[in-house]
Scaffold this motif. Structure first.
Motif: not given
Length: 351
Positions: A20-23, A30-35, A288-291
């Motif tokens: 959970y912490i890794r995710g 990842i989101y910040s680098f996409l931005q 199911g778990l991821g989304f």
């Protein structure tokens, strides 16, 4: 219980907890680098020093992040003959920008304020904090390129080839309307989007694609917008769930029924998610778990109501509409079968 058993249980639980912490950490980076466009700069061949200079980043800190992303397999690390360390983007890293960034924009950019404030929302109410509507709209449209847009194209083409006019309620960034217009030079469209940020993103995209003469965008809630011309199709993609949650079932039925009365020759194209929280096989699957599990979690916290396929069918019937076509998205993209498209035609019945 033996110490060996305790140790095994401890390690199993620790590995799951650290997952959970890794995710959490990875999704934020990842989101910040996409931005920031870092992945695109890497694809363009810029090295770490050039990227640091271009973005005004501290090179040593940027390298730390690159080392992290290399361990995650998003970057690839190599050392030249002179001992210089280099980083390139991996094939998976390229695919994040090309195929997967919609999920990051939707759930991290759009809904992270909700996930971070669940206790406050439960105690203070759903007006305590808002999602970021711009990134919800942008992310949803990006995701839809993989599943909803192809399904919608297929269903509309089968029902009424040579579509000329479309009204899209909750059009988000208008990416879907732009794709429809690019594929069919005869389509003209009106997109209705309540969120100011998503609406502005739509205006920018329509202008960038030079489609201002064919796509008109309106910054309005669905219940406040009146259609002036008879469209071939009226689109409601993940929108009725919001009207339902914020206005109730009776108001939703009245809204849909009024559209049928006023535009009996138009088709409604609805995309909704089957709320199958008790389907353990689906909910325990990777998607199911991821989304879907976080997707199902966040909706009541933003005054949206998800219901089953059976319940949507009941609502459409009460609104006076007949389902003339129903189909789930391509299982090669989403094997859960939870995202369902409906084509509806007014049948002058209902409640």
């Amino acid at each position: 219980m033996s110490s060996n058993v305790v140790s095994n249980e401890f390690l199993t639980g620790l590995e799951k907890s650290l997952g959970y912490i890794r995710g959490f950490a990875a999704s934020q980076v990842i989101y910040s680098f996409l931005q920031e466009g870092i992945f695109s700069l890497l694809e363009d061949g810029l090295d770490i020093n050039a990227i640091a200079q271009k973005k005004g980043f501290a090179p040593n800190l940027l390298r730390t992040v690159f080392e992290y992303l290399a361990v995650e397999g998003i970057l690839e690390k190599s050392t030249s003959e002179n001992g210089q360390v280099n980083f390139q983007i991996s094939n998976y890293g390229k695919n994040i920008s090309t195929y997967y960034q919609g999920w990051f924009n939707l759930l991290i950019g759009g809904y992270s304020p909700i996930f971070a404030n669940i206790p406050n929302i439960m105690s203070q109410g759903t007006n305590y904090i808002s999602r970021n509507g711009k990134w919800v709209g942008v992310g949803a449209c990006q995701i839809s390129q993989n599943d909803v847009f192809p399904l919608a194209n297929k269903m509309m083409e089968e029902i009424k080839p040579n579509v000329k006019t479309i009204v899209d309620y909750g059009c988000g960034s208008a990416l879907g309307l732009c794709e429809f217009c690019n594929q069919n030079p005869n389509i003209k469209a009106i997109g209705v989007e309540p969120d100011e940020g998503a609406y502005q993103a739509g205006l920018n995209l329509v202008a960038a694609k030079n489609l201002q003469e064919r796509i008109t965008l309106v910054n309005s809630a669905a219940l406040d917008h009146e259609i002036n011309e008879v469209p071939d199709f009226i689109l409601f993609w993940f929108v009725l769930q919001e009207i339902y949650g914020q206005n109730g079932e009776a108001a939703l039925i009245e809204f849909i029924k009024n559209i049928g009365v006023n535009f009996p020759d138009s088709y409604l194209h609805v995309i909704e998610v089957d709320y199958a929280i008790d389907n353990e096989e689906v909910m325990k699957s990777p998607l199911g778990l991821g989304f879907y599990n976080p997707y199902f979690l966040l909706h009541p916290f933003t005054d949206q109501k998800l219901v089953s396929d059976q319940k949507w069918t009941e609502i459409f019937t009460k609104s006076g509409f007949e389902i003339i076509k129903k189909e789930a998205v391509d299982p090669k993209v989403d094997p859960t079968g939870l995202v369902i498209g409906y084509v509806l035609k007014y049948a002058e019945s209902g409640v």
